[in-house]
Scaffold this motif. Sequence first.
Motif, PDB file in Angstrom:
ATOM      1  N   SER A 126      18.052 -11.687 -21.834  1.00 53.51           N
ATOM      2  CA  SER A 126      18.775 -11.921 -20.584  1.00 53.51           C
ATOM      3  C   SER A 126      18.739 -10.688 -19.689  1.00 53.51           C
ATOM      4  CB  SER A 126      20.233 -12.322 -20.866  1.00 53.51           C
ATOM      5  OG  SER A 126      20.898 -11.310 -21.588  1.00 53.51           O
ATOM      6  N   LYS A 127      18.608  -9.498 -20.288  1.00 53.83           N
ATOM      7  CA  LYS A 127      18.483  -8.254 -19.523  1.00 53.83           C
ATOM      8  C   LYS A 127      17.021  -7.889 -19.272  1.00 53.83           C
ATOM      9  CE  LYS A 127      22.721  -5.695 -20.660  1.00 53.83           C
ATOM     10  NZ  LYS A 127      23.260  -4.429 -21.238  1.00 53.83           N
ATOM     11  N   VAL A 128      16.207  -8.014 -20.308  1.00 53.80           N
ATOM     12  CA  VAL A 128      14.821  -7.583 -20.217  1.00 53.80           C
ATOM     13  C   VAL A 128      14.050  -8.399 -19.173  1.00 53.80           C
ATOM     14  CG1 VAL A 128      12.655  -7.338 -21.494  1.00 53.80           C
ATOM     15  CG2 VAL A 128      14.835  -6.791 -22.607  1.00 53.80           C
ATOM     16  N   PHE A 129      14.359  -9.695 -19.071  1.00 58.56           N
ATOM     17  CA  PHE A 129      13.615 -10.577 -18.177  1.00 58.56           C
ATOM     18  C   PHE A 129      14.481 -11.107 -17.032  1.00 58.56           C
ATOM     19  CE2 PHE A 129      11.764 -11.021 -22.476  1.00 58.56           C
ATOM     20  CZ  PHE A 129      10.477 -10.542 -22.210  1.00 58.56           C
ATOM     21  N   LYS A 130      15.482 -10.344 -16.639  1.00 58.64           N
ATOM     22  CA  LYS A 130      16.462 -10.824 -15.662  1.00 58.64           C
ATOM     23  C   LYS A 130      15.853 -11.119 -14.297  1.00 58.64           C
ATOM     24  CE  LYS A 130      17.904  -6.082 -14.495  1.00 58.64           C
ATOM     25  NZ  LYS A 130      19.053  -5.145 -14.470  1.00 58.64           N
ATOM     26  N   GLU A 131      14.699 -10.529 -13.971  1.00 57.77           N
ATOM     27  CA  GLU A 131      14.076 -10.773 -12.666  1.00 57.77           C
ATOM     28  C   GLU A 131      13.430 -12.146 -12.569  1.00 57.77           C
ATOM     29  OE1 GLU A 131      13.326  -8.188 -14.573  1.00 57.77           O
ATOM     30  OE2 GLU A 131      14.052  -6.390 -13.534  1.00 57.77           O
ATOM     31  N   PHE A 132      13.254 -12.809 -13.708  1.00 62.40           N
ATOM     32  CA  PHE A 132      12.432 -14.024 -13.712  1.00 62.40           C
ATOM     33  C   PHE A 132      13.218 -15.333 -13.823  1.00 62.40           C
ATOM     34  CE2 PHE A 132       9.809 -10.618 -15.651  1.00 62.40           C
ATOM     35  CZ  PHE A 132       8.841 -10.543 -14.653  1.00 62.40           C
ATOM     36  N   TYR A 133      14.487 -15.272 -14.064  1.00 67.38           N
ATOM     37  CA  TYR A 133      15.233 -16.501 -14.263  1.00 67.38           C
ATOM     38  C   TYR A 133      16.566 -16.419 -13.528  1.00 67.38           C
ATOM     39  CZ  TYR A 133      18.502 -14.143 -17.335  1.00 67.38           C
ATOM     40  OH  TYR A 133      19.466 -13.304 -17.810  1.00 67.38           O
ATOM     41  N   GLU A 134      17.171 -17.556 -13.334  1.00 67.26           N
ATOM     42  CA  GLU A 134      18.507 -17.616 -12.744  1.00 67.26           C
ATOM     43  C   GLU A 134      19.421 -18.350 -13.713  1.00 67.26           C
ATOM     44  OE1 GLU A 134      20.829 -19.276  -8.748  1.00 67.26           O
ATOM     45  OE2 GLU A 134      18.637 -19.167  -8.794  1.00 67.26           O
ATOM     46  N   TYR A 135      20.381 -17.626 -14.251  1.00 63.24           N
ATOM     47  CA  TYR A 135      21.291 -18.234 -15.222  1.00 63.24           C
ATOM     48  C   TYR A 135      22.303 -19.100 -14.485  1.00 63.24           C
ATOM     49  CZ  TYR A 135      23.947 -18.666 -19.548  1.00 63.24           C
ATOM     50  OH  TYR A 135      24.563 -19.160 -20.665  1.00 63.24           O
ATOM     51  N   ASP A 136      22.395 -20.344 -14.886  1.00 62.76           N
ATOM     52  CA  ASP A 136      23.265 -21.312 -14.218  1.00 62.76           C
ATOM     53  C   ASP A 136      24.634 -21.320 -14.904  1.00 62.76           C
ATOM     54  OD1 ASP A 136      24.505 -23.417 -12.986  1.00 62.76           O
ATOM     55  OD2 ASP A 136      22.846 -24.828 -13.266  1.00 62.76           O
ATOM     56  N   GLN A 137      25.624 -20.744 -14.258  1.00 65.36           N
ATOM     57  CA  GLN A 137      26.963 -20.661 -14.843  1.00 65.36           C
ATOM     58  C   GLN A 137      27.622 -22.034 -14.977  1.00 65.36           C
ATOM     59  OE1 GLN A 137      28.191 -18.003 -16.149  1.00 65.36           O
ATOM     60  NE2 GLN A 137      26.802 -16.440 -15.339  1.00 65.36           N
ATOM     61  N   ASN A 138      27.109 -23.019 -14.263  1.00 65.01           N
ATOM     62  CA  ASN A 138      27.700 -24.354 -14.299  1.00 65.01           C
ATOM     63  C   ASN A 138      27.031 -25.276 -15.318  1.00 65.01           C
ATOM     64  OD1 ASN A 138      29.536 -23.788 -12.143  1.00 65.01           O
ATOM     65  ND2 ASN A 138      27.856 -24.055 -10.682  1.00 65.01           N
ATOM     66  N   ALA A 139      25.930 -24.817 -15.901  1.00 69.38           N
ATOM     67  CA  ALA A 139      25.232 -25.653 -16.881  1.00 69.38           C
ATOM     68  C   ALA A 139      25.983 -25.652 -18.203  1.00 69.38           C
ATOM     69  CB  ALA A 139      23.812 -25.145 -17.080  1.00 69.38           C
ATOM     70  N   SER A 140      25.977 -26.791 -18.879  1.00 67.68           N
ATOM     71  CA  SER A 140      26.629 -26.853 -20.192  1.00 67.68           C
ATOM     72  C   SER A 140      25.724 -26.287 -21.283  1.00 67.68           C
ATOM     73  CB  SER A 140      27.006 -28.297 -20.528  1.00 67.68           C
ATOM     74  OG  SER A 140      25.849 -29.126 -20.570  1.00 67.68           O
ATOM     75  N   PHE A 141      24.419 -26.317 -21.021  1.00 62.63           N
ATOM     76  CA  PHE A 141      23.457 -25.735 -21.962  1.00 62.63           C
ATOM     77  C   PHE A 141      22.183 -25.422 -21.194  1.00 62.63           C
ATOM     78  CE2 PHE A 141      19.682 -26.314 -24.621  1.00 62.63           C
ATOM     79  CZ  PHE A 141      19.915 -25.359 -25.599  1.00 62.63           C
ATOM     80  N   GLN A 142      21.529 -24.325 -21.572  1.00 62.81           N
ATOM     81  CA  GLN A 142      20.239 -23.999 -20.973  1.00 62.81           C
ATOM     82  C   GLN A 142      19.352 -23.285 -21.979  1.00 62.81           C
ATOM     83  OE1 GLN A 142      21.175 -21.624 -17.388  1.00 62.81           O
ATOM     84  NE2 GLN A 142      23.212 -21.509 -18.268  1.00 62.81           N
ATOM     85  N   CYS A 143      18.071 -23.576 -21.866  1.00 61.45           N
ATOM     86  CA  CYS A 143      17.086 -23.034 -22.791  1.00 61.45           C
ATOM     87  C   CYS A 143      15.988 -22.350 -21.987  1.00 61.45           C
ATOM     88  CB  CYS A 143      16.500 -24.166 -23.638  1.00 61.45           C
ATOM     89  SG  CYS A 143      15.165 -23.671 -24.744  1.00 61.45           S
ATOM     90  N   PHE A 144      15.619 -21.129 -22.413  1.00 61.21           N
ATOM     91  CA  PHE A 144      14.558 -20.371 -21.764  1.00 61.21           C
ATOM     92  C   PHE A 144      13.532 -19.963 -22.821  1.00 61.21           C
ATOM     93  CE2 PHE A 144      18.509 -19.510 -19.476  1.00 61.21           C
ATOM     94  CZ  PHE A 144      18.153 -19.810 -18.159  1.00 61.21           C
ATOM     95  N   ALA A 145      12.258 -20.143 -22.518  1.00 64.83           N
ATOM     96  CA  ALA A 145      11.188 -19.724 -23.425  1.00 64.83           C
ATOM     97  C   ALA A 145      10.173 -18.903 -22.657  1.00 64.83           C
ATOM     98  CB  ALA A 145      10.517 -20.934 -24.065  1.00 64.83           C
ATOM     99  N   PHE A 146       9.843 -17.722 -23.175  1.00 60.82           N
ATOM    100  CA  PHE A 146       8.857 -16.831 -22.580  1.00 60.82           C
ATOM    101  C   PHE A 146       7.652 -16.793 -23.510  1.00 60.82           C
ATOM    102  CE2 PHE A 146      12.883 -15.685 -20.766  1.00 60.82           C
ATOM    103  CZ  PHE A 146      12.607 -15.292 -19.460  1.00 60.82           C
ATOM    104  N   ILE A 147       6.558 -17.383 -23.062  1.00 59.71           N
ATOM    105  CA  ILE A 147       5.376 -17.556 -23.908  1.00 59.71           C
ATOM    106  C   ILE A 147       4.154 -16.978 -23.195  1.00 59.71           C
ATOM    107  CG2 ILE A 147       3.952 -19.227 -25.154  1.00 59.71           C
ATOM    108  CD1 ILE A 147       6.243 -21.240 -24.895  1.00 59.71           C
ATOM    109  N   PRO A 148       3.460 -16.013 -23.792  1.00 61.44           N
ATOM    110  CA  PRO A 148       2.217 -15.534 -23.172  1.00 61.44           C
ATOM    111  C   PRO A 148       1.290 -16.711 -22.886  1.00 61.44           C
ATOM    112  CG  PRO A 148       2.800 -14.170 -25.057  1.00 61.44           C
ATOM    113  CD  PRO A 148       3.722 -15.345 -25.084  1.00 61.44           C
ATOM    114  N   SER A 149       0.662 -16.708 -21.727  1.00 63.21           N
ATOM    115  CA  SER A 149      -0.184 -17.839 -21.340  1.00 63.21           C
ATOM    116  C   SER A 149      -1.303 -18.072 -22.347  1.00 63.21           C
ATOM    117  CB  SER A 149      -0.776 -17.599 -19.944  1.00 63.21           C
ATOM    118  OG  SER A 149       0.241 -17.567 -18.971  1.00 63.21           O
ATOM    119  N   GLU A 150      -1.860 -16.987 -22.876  1.00 65.81           N
ATOM    120  CA  GLU A 150      -2.916 -17.141 -23.876  1.00 65.81           C
ATOM    121  C   GLU A 150      -2.407 -17.908 -25.089  1.00 65.81           C
ATOM    122  OE1 GLU A 150      -6.095 -14.359 -26.390  1.00 65.81           O
ATOM    123  OE2 GLU A 150      -4.525 -13.431 -25.168  1.00 65.81           O
ATOM    124  N   LYS A 151      -1.177 -17.621 -25.504  1.00 69.56           N
ATOM    125  CA  LYS A 151      -0.583 -18.342 -26.624  1.00 69.56           C
ATOM    126  C   LYS A 151      -0.302 -19.795 -26.234  1.00 69.56           C
ATOM    127  CE  LYS A 151       1.517 -18.995 -30.577  1.00 69.56           C
ATOM    128  NZ  LYS A 151       0.834 -18.934 -31.894  1.00 69.56           N
TER     129      LYS A 151
END
Length: 281
Positions: free
Chosen positions: A212-237
């Motif tokens: 949440s800190k390391v990649f904070k520039e890339f996502y927007e955390y939704d305080q109103n969401a009941s659940f949220q999932c984020f996955a960071f996957i190298p494109s090659e993978k």
Amino acid sequence: MSNLLEAIFNISKIENLTVNEIKFGNNRANNMGEGLETFIKDSFTNTFLETDKIKRIEKYSEVFSYEGSKNSPPNLMIKNGDAIEIKKVESLTSELQLNSSFPKSKLFSKSPLINKHCRECENWSEKDFIYTIGHIPSNSNKLSSLWFVYGSIYAADEEVYLKIKDELTKNLEDNKEFNFSTTNEIGRLNFVDPLKITNLRIRGMWLLQPPSKVFKEFYEYDQNASFQCFAFIPSEKYYSFPLESRKKIENSNKILIQNIKVQNPNNPVNLIDTKLITFKI
């Protein structure tokens, strides 16, 4: 064979996300972690709705080659697939406590920090490593967010961390005032008191900043969401996954896929093409 894309897709199919059912016994700190691990296993095996315990265990056995414990990382290994380390945090900004296990870009069978059962559970030499972080707020039994991050975009090569450990060990070993023993940890000092009945184990306590800190520039955390999932996957993978798995999430109207570039942990001026996959309720 299961993979991370299948797990994300399985999570997105849950109509009433029952992660708030994660609750075992009275020991909240440990048992909430056990509940999170069960949730992760179910996501990779698509057994959220399986009520037969024997069938669920059999499915786990089909998909996973190894299941570790808090003291025997990794937590899970997929047969012919990735290794998974699961961490529970009560705050999004909490550092991940890795204890004596330094951050991993990949997992190697020759590592002295894994046990014999992990090393011999299947024929393998190297596995991609997924950090899986579940955010369960304090005074709650509800999984608020889930993060999947591949170690190759999260941690430097193991030589970076081993060099630090080796230098600390050498400094202690060279001090003639100490009776030093080499271990898989930093070291051990023997007979530190006049009676020679006290020894000191010196262990590392590795702490890793949360995604949440390391990649904070890339996502927007939704305080109103009941659940949220984020996955960071190298494109090659990402493109190494079966086409069928990719099509599942690409055709889902619940899942968002973005192209981003993240810093290489070994050379920050070198950027790595990465897929950011987001799912929210």
